[in-house]
Write an enzyme that holds these catalytic residues in place. Structure first.
Site, mmCIF file in Angstrom:
data_model
loop_
_atom_site.group_PDB
_atom_site.id
_atom_site.type_symbol
_atom_site.label_atom_id
_atom_site.label_comp_id
_atom_site.label_asym_id
_atom_site.label_seq_id
_atom_site.Cartn_x
_atom_site.Cartn_y
_atom_site.Cartn_z
ATOM 1 N N CYS A 52 0.841 -1.197 0.000
ATOM 2 C CA CYS A 52 0.000 0.000 0.000
ATOM 3 C C CYS A 52 0.880 1.254 0.000
ATOM 4 O O CYS A 52 1.472 1.594 1.030
ATOM 5 C CB CYS A 52 -0.901 -0.026 1.232
ATOM 6 S SG CYS A 52 -1.830 1.479 1.454
ATOM 7 N N CYS A 104 -0.315 3.988 2.402
ATOM 8 C CA CYS A 104 -0.031 3.731 3.817
ATOM 9 C C CYS A 104 1.471 3.849 4.118
ATOM 10 O O CYS A 104 1.867 4.400 5.136
ATOM 11 C CB CYS A 104 -0.476 2.329 4.228
ATOM 12 S SG CYS A 104 -1.979 1.761 3.476
ATOM 13 N N ASP A 105 2.315 3.306 3.244
ATOM 14 C CA ASP A 105 3.731 3.135 3.585
ATOM 15 C C ASP A 105 4.702 3.975 2.762
ATOM 16 O O ASP A 105 5.903 3.989 3.050
ATOM 17 C CB ASP A 105 4.129 1.647 3.427
ATOM 18 C CG ASP A 105 3.293 0.752 4.321
ATOM 19 O OD1 ASP A 105 2.887 1.220 5.397
ATOM 20 O OD2 ASP A 105 3.029 -0.396 3.942
#
Ligand code: NAP
Length: 302
Positions: A131, A134-135
């Site tokens: 992701c 997200c990251d």
């Protein structure tokens, strides 16, 4: 007892709740991770009718608020079983919850597919990611690779190119499945390199990822130093625990008609977990409404 329990709080599940509540039914949504589902991973959604451009998280927040305003109840927990007791459906959860409903809508979506190469699983969270939203921030100023040729991979590459020093977009074909417009936009980026006709065949690094080996169709190998690898090669459903209630195809997707009914009365499926040809935000929402209306008719017929 609830009228309808919805398993999964992505766009399909939340839309199902919206329709059920507006039809005067009570609804409980049980979600194991984050309400909004996969769409929260999309940096930008620009193909949902009437909304020119919105981040996936904002879209999910708006849908959740809209659903809560209609009176939805929500639980953050993982459903572990659905048992039948006559017409009653008993839904059990990991943290010991037990809820009853007249109808259940399974809208569990799909989880990211893995490459299946050595060391991938042990490097998840240590360089291997699924992701970019997200990251991605962890790799600011670093070289990264994205693997895949669909819209997820293209969007991930676009997002990462804004903050990472270099983005290698590795794809096993010479053309992309995702939108041509995105491909063109990526071609314009100086720090994005397309590595086509190539597969990732090895991951390097002791405890943290330090590089990948890609092998092209001629068998030529190239080692590329990267700190992050974003695997974006699609998704697989997680319907195994419902196998007694619903028919699954070879890929694990739930069989149903366009009305989202399954072989078990009062059990419906909606969204990406269902066997169908187009998996989009629009079709997830469409499924949610179809499943909810079918569930309402079923309840009214009891
Ligand atoms: P996808 O469209 O299924 O694309 C998966 C890609 O990964 C394909 O290019 C595929 O290659 C490749 N792939 C599959 N298995 C592989 C393997 N073992 N090794 C290497 N490559 C592999 O998946 P997605 O990009 O996650 O998108 C899923 C759906 O969501 C699509 O319908 C997409 O359009 C939609 N989506 C929409 C938005 C939006 O903005 N609305 C954003 C993201 C995704 P091949 O092409 O060779 O099969």
């Amino acid at each position: 007892m609830y009228d309808i329990i919805i398993v999964g709080g992505g766009p399909a599940g939340l839309t199902a709740a919206l329709y059920a509540l507006r039809a005067g039914k009570t609804a409980l949504i049980i979600e194991k991770n984050a309400f909004g589902g996969q769409i929260t991973w999309s940096p930008k959604v620009e193909n949902f009718p009437t909304i020119e451009s919105i981040s996936g998280t904002e879209l999910a927040d708006r849908l959740m608020e809209q659903t809560m305003n209609q009176g939805a109840e929500m639980e953050l927990d993982e459903v572990t079983a659905i048992e039948l007791d006559g017409d009653v459906k008993r839904v059990k959860t990991e943290f010991g919850g037990e809820f009853e409903a007249k109808a259940v809508i399974i809208a569990t979506g799909a989880r990211p597919r893995m490459l299946g190469i050595e060391r991938e699983a042990e490097l998840v969270g240590s360089g291997v990611c699924f992701c970019a939203v997200c990251d991605g921030a962890f790799y600011k100023g670093c070289p990264v690779a994205v693997n895949g040729g669909g819209n997820s991979a293209l969007q991930d590459a676009m997002l990462l190119s804004d903050t990472c020093s270099r983005v290698y977009l590795v794809h096993r074909r010479d053309s992309f499945r995702g939108e041509a417009k995105l491909v063109e936009a990526l071609r314009e980026k100086e720090n994005v390199e397309f590595v086509l006709n190539s597969s990732i065949t090895a991951l390097h690094g002791e405890t943290e990822l330090t590089g990948i080996t890609v092998t092209d169709k001629m068998g030529n190998e190239r080692k590329i130093a990267v700190d992050g690898l974003f695997v974006a090669i699609g998704h697989a459903p997680d319907n195994g625990i419902f196998a007694e209630l619903i028919d699954l195809d070879a890929g694990g997707y739930a069989d149903s008609g366009e009305d989202c009914m399954t072989k078990t009365s009062g059990v419906f499926v909606a969204g990406d977990c269902r066997k169908k040809s187009v998996r989009q935000l629009t079709t997830a929402a469409a499924d949610g409404s179809a499943a909810a209306l079918a569930a309402c008719s079923y309840i009214d017929s009891l």
